[in-house]
Design a protein around this motif. Structure first.
Motif, PDB file in Angstrom:
ATOM      1  N   THR A  68      -5.385  -0.426  -6.873  1.00  0.00           N
ATOM      2  CA  THR A  68      -6.698  -0.344  -6.249  1.00  0.00           C
ATOM      3  C   THR A  68      -6.662   0.749  -5.191  1.00  0.00           C
ATOM      4  O   THR A  68      -5.848   0.687  -4.261  1.00  0.00           O
ATOM      5  CB  THR A  68      -7.075  -1.687  -5.581  1.00  0.00           C
ATOM      6  OG1 THR A  68      -6.943  -2.740  -6.546  1.00  0.00           O
ATOM      7  CG2 THR A  68      -8.487  -1.647  -5.035  1.00  0.00           C
ATOM      8  N   VAL A 121       0.868  -1.175   0.000  1.00  0.00           N
ATOM      9  CA  VAL A 121       0.000   0.000   0.000  1.00  0.00           C
ATOM     10  C   VAL A 121       0.905   1.224   0.000  1.00  0.00           C
ATOM     11  O   VAL A 121       1.766   1.372   0.874  1.00  0.00           O
ATOM     12  CB  VAL A 121      -0.957   0.013   1.211  1.00  0.00           C
ATOM     13  CG1 VAL A 121      -1.743   1.318   1.262  1.00  0.00           C
ATOM     14  CG2 VAL A 121      -1.917  -1.178   1.133  1.00  0.00           C
ATOM     15  N   HIS A 140      -3.398   0.356  -3.135  1.00  0.00           N
ATOM     16  CA  HIS A 140      -2.836  -0.991  -3.028  1.00  0.00           C
ATOM     17  C   HIS A 140      -2.262  -1.321  -4.401  1.00  0.00           C
ATOM     18  O   HIS A 140      -2.991  -1.342  -5.397  1.00  0.00           O
ATOM     19  CB  HIS A 140      -3.932  -1.994  -2.643  1.00  0.00           C
ATOM     20  CG  HIS A 140      -3.444  -3.401  -2.595  1.00  0.00           C
ATOM     21  ND1 HIS A 140      -3.673  -4.295  -3.620  1.00  0.00           N
ATOM     22  CD2 HIS A 140      -2.727  -4.076  -1.661  1.00  0.00           C
ATOM     23  CE1 HIS A 140      -3.132  -5.461  -3.309  1.00  0.00           C
ATOM     24  NE2 HIS A 140      -2.550  -5.344  -2.131  1.00  0.00           N
ATOM     25  N   VAL A 169      -7.419   2.646  -1.935  1.00  0.00           N
ATOM     26  CA  VAL A 169      -7.789   2.240  -0.577  1.00  0.00           C
ATOM     27  C   VAL A 169      -7.693   3.475   0.315  1.00  0.00           C
ATOM     28  O   VAL A 169      -7.124   4.492  -0.087  1.00  0.00           O
ATOM     29  CB  VAL A 169      -6.874   1.112  -0.032  1.00  0.00           C
ATOM     30  CG1 VAL A 169      -7.026  -0.166  -0.862  1.00  0.00           C
ATOM     31  CG2 VAL A 169      -5.423   1.548   0.017  1.00  0.00           C
TER      32      VAL A 169
END
Length: 153
Positions: free
Chosen positions: A101, A12, A108, A103
């Motif tokens: 993605t 992350v 991520h 987050v």
């Protein structure tokens, strides 16, 4: 009998997907976290990465963009090495996929380098696994240092 294996690295990063996408798709930035290249984020575009030659391998990784969905997924082929190099620089025909993605607090980032065939690519797999972890850290650093306001190519 040969088996196929993949290296998977996930992290992350504290940046929005668009900023990381820029780091993954701008040739000048890719050169800072991986290798000199002539990358363009266009499906079907053929490009190369260049590193130090070794044995019969010329040090060139031949690639083609297979998928480019900003700022979610980037996938390209990765072919290089030589059949006469038994260890580092052995023939490798594989694919690399970057998935981003959003987050809470950032993005991520998942990297999958798939297609290592054992036993032939075992050495490359063992060396590149820890190498991709270091690359992920370098992507974090390059993203932090990347100038603001530059278009995402």
């Amino acid at each position: 009998m040969s088996e196929k294996h993949a290296i998977v690295v996930e992290k992350v990063l504290p940046y929005p997907p668009e900023k990381i996408w820029r780091t993954l798709t701008r040739s000048d930035l890719i050169a800072k976290w991986l290798m000199p290249n002539d990358f363009e984020p266009v499906v079907g575009y053929r490009f190369t990465f260049r590193t130090k030659p070794l044995g019969d391998w010329d040090g060139i990784v031949h690639c083609e963009v297979l998928q480019c969905d900003p700022p979610v997924c980037l996938r390209y082929s990765w072919k290089g090495g030589s059949d006469s190099n038994p260890d580092y620089g052995s023939r490798l025909i594989s694919e690399l996929t970057w998935t981003l993605t959003g987050v809470d607090g950032g993005t991520h980032l998942k990297m999958v380098h798939d297609g290592f065939v054992f036993p032939g690519n075992r050495f490359a797999y063992d060396v590149m696994g820890p190498g991709w972890v270091k690359v992920m850290d370098a992507i974090t650093r390059v993203t932090a240092d990347a100038p603001r306001g530059v278009s995402a190519a």
